[in-house]
Design an enzyme around this catalytic site. Structure first.
Site, short mmCIF file in Angstrom:
data_model
loop_
_atom_site.label_atom_id
_atom_site.label_comp_id
_atom_site.label_asym_id
_atom_site.label_seq_id
_atom_site.Cartn_x
_atom_site.Cartn_y
_atom_site.Cartn_z
N SER A 80 0.84 -1.20 0.00
CA SER A 80 0.00 0.00 0.00
C SER A 80 0.88 1.25 0.00
O SER A 80 1.70 1.42 -0.90
CB SER A 80 -0.96 -0.05 1.18
OG SER A 80 -1.95 0.95 1.09
N GLU A 107 -9.20 -4.76 -4.94
CA GLU A 107 -8.60 -3.96 -3.88
C GLU A 107 -9.62 -3.13 -3.09
O GLU A 107 -9.48 -2.90 -1.90
CB GLU A 107 -7.55 -3.01 -4.48
CG GLU A 107 -6.31 -3.69 -5.02
CD GLU A 107 -5.27 -3.98 -3.96
OE1 GLU A 107 -5.52 -3.66 -2.78
OE2 GLU A 107 -4.22 -4.53 -4.31
#
Length: 583
Positions: free
Chosen positions: A236, A370
């Site tokens: 991330s 996601e």
């Protein structure tokens, strides 16, 4: 008033959701007690001592949870001076040497976190976990016997994150004979405030990361690590940081391979929207009346950290409300003014396209869906979602650099019809999930792979294995693998479910194998391996984009039709205005 409250709640939820489903941890470290070790192991390895560049440190001995493999843990090692006082909003400095032996047997304090005053400004500590130490009776180590090193950069939307064994215990990776380094870096206002000029150039968190890498380069051989075989990996926001360090001349030679999970420098959220404006907004809230950057920073250094954090949280929430959160974050990396200490001063897409990046092999990819954890939050905030129906141009990414409102309206209609048809966005959960996944993750990561593969070997993947380990045993609300699920397969986390299914354990073994093979050989499949179904993971290239689908079966694939890549290529090629920064 109602819409204002809803917006505030949305902003908080959006920021929290973007932080790896972040959970507040207590200040206590998660410790495996030495008493859990067999007595023979404890007696043989008790109180390991190492003499590093700053002084002597004493660690402890542990065993991995699966194989009971012995390893040595050195936790809470200072790699910088505390960034307090005049060192707030400054480049970190190396630590001051100490004379006595420093006890390094528990995590150092975490950095100050979002929507919390927990943590400390004195937080620049790292941990080293190694399965072997140099023999004391050998003066010079055989370089062939040194172990590869993997340095982890945590995510957390640039406002959260901590290098603790509670969140990132290295058991599964250590069992593959690699050394793991985790470290804290500054986040939020302390890590990414910038005035856009020389008064506060920004990227303090990235500069912490560079200093940590220099520490590793200088000291890791003392832990039996190979300073010429360092792999930087992150997830991330951590992956975006890794990507920006590939772009940075300051990081040249500090690592030799990189793994980016669900993030890159091209993601819109990897860059701050209005850093100077945000800095002065904080100043106004603190009654600092000035338009001078130097005066602002001088005064902000005098504010106690609790007040500064509380004020910056208000600014973060307010700007998230009034600006489109799809177009970037409040506290995040930013291109600096040109100066010798700049992490990066150019546009990320241009740097990548022109090859102005460090030459290192990479693994990069994303999870199959996601956006799931974010949409799971957003569906409870329908009044805010309705603003995307009312103001459809919010669907048009700022990465396109389009100034014409008319063109934005045209594109908004195209995007809306493509993803939502005539159904209101507020009632389109699965469609919204696909849009956010494509817009915030897939499109920029795909483009990053496409461009970087011209210069670096690039191993592309999609993680699509839907196991209970990924969702902490909870019921899935949508098909697909959401943001951060992959972390549960790499780390022995305090929140992981106990006794996961056999197929989850196999997937964990595979992911760990791929990552550690890459750290050892710069190739995730250097030889046929039955555990990996004898698959050969081939690097991709700009002419033939291939990826490894990591699921119950491991297969090379070229099908991206689920993610509307062709649609977005048409949008950028037909309407985008170069040069691009994000994509």
């Amino acid at each position: 008033m109602y819409s204002k409250v809803v917006s505030l709640v949305f902003a908080a939820c959006f920021s929290v959701a973007l932080t790896n489903k972040y959970r507040e941890n207590s200040e206590e470290s998660f410790d495996r007690k030495e008493s859990e070790l067999s007595s023979s192991v404890f007696i043989e390895y008790k109180n390991p001592l190492i003499d590093i560049s700053s002084g002597k440190i004493q660690g402890r001995v542990l065993e991995t949870v699966d194989q009971q493999k012995v390893y040595f843990a050195f936790q809470g090692i200072p790699y910088a001076q505390p960034p307090v006082g005049n060192l707030r909003f400054s480049e970190p400095l190396p630590p001051i040497n100490w004379n006595d032996t420093l006890l390094t047997v528990q995590d150092g304090p975490r950095c100050i976190q979002f929507i919390s005053i927990a943590g400390s400004e004195d937080c620049l500590y790292l941990n080293v976990f190694t399965p072997k130490l140099p023999r004391k009776d050998v003066k010079e180590q055989n370089k062939d016997l040194l172990l590869p090193v993997m340095v982890w950069v945590y995510g957390g939307t640039f406002v959260n994150g901590e290098a603790t064994v509670k969140s990132f215990s290295p058991d599964y990776l250590i069992e593959e004979d690699v050394i793991i380094v985790t470290f804290n870096y500054r986040v939020g206002v302390f890590g990414f405030l910038s005035t856009g000029d020389y008064a506060a150039t920004g990227n303090w968190g990235l500069k912490d990361q560079i200093l940590a890498l220099k520490w590793v380069k200088e000291n890791i051989q003392k832990f039996s690590g190979d300073p010429d075989k360092i792999t930087l990996f992150g997830q991330s926001a951590g992956a975006a940081c890794v990507s920006l360090l590939i772009q940075s001349p300051l990081a040249t030679g500090l690592f030799h391979g990189a793994i980016m999970q669900s993030g890159s420098a091209l993601n819109s959220w990897a860059h701050a929207q209005f850093p100077r404006k945000s800095a002065f907004a904080i100043g106004r809230l603190l009654d600092i009346k000035t338009n001078d950057s130097s005066v602002l920073i001088e005064q902000l250094r005098k504010i106690d950290h609790r007040t500064l954090q509380t004020t910056s949280t208000s600014t973060n929430l307010g700007e998230t409300i009034f600006h489109n959160p799809l177009d970037g974050l409040v506290f995040a990396p930013t291109a600096e003014v040109h100066h010798p200490g700049a992490v990066f001063a150019n546009k990320s897409h241009e740097a990548l396209k022109d090859g102005n990046i460090n030459r290192v092999p990479i693994i990069i990819g994303f999870n199959s869906q996601e956006a799931i954890p974010f949409v799971d939050v957003l569906k409870y905030l329908k009044p805010y979602l309705a603003t995307y129906d009312l103001f459809a141009t919010r669907l048009v990414t700022d990465s396109l650099n389009i100034k014409s409102f008319i063109i934005k309206l045209v594109l908004a209609r195209l995007i809306r019809l493509k993803y939502f048809g005539l159904i209101p966005i507020v009632f389109s959960t699965s469609q919204l999930t696909q849009f956010v996944s494509d817009d915030q993750f897939v499109r920029p990561i795909y483009e990053y792979v496409r461009q970087s593969s011209k210069y670096n070997p690039a191993y592309f993947y999609i993680f699509s294995y839907e196991g209970p380990l990924g969702v902490d045993g909870k019921k899935r609300n949508q098909p697909g693998v959401g943001h951060s699920e992959d972390n549960n397969y790499l780390w022995n986390r305090d929140t992981n479910i106990k006794n996961p299914p056999t197929e989850d354990l196999l997937t964990r073994k595979r992911l760990v194998k791929f990552w550690t093979n890459f750290a050892k050989t710069a190739n995730p499949t250097p030889e046929f391996d039955p555990i990996l179904q004898n698959v050969t993971w081939s690097p991709t290239n700009i002419k033939g984009m291939v990826y490894l689908n990591i699921s119950s079966n491991l297969q090379m694939n070229t099908d991206f039709s689920k993610y509307s890549i062709k649609f977005w290529n048409f949008i950028f090629n037909s309407y985008g205005e170069q040069p691009y920064d994000t994509y």
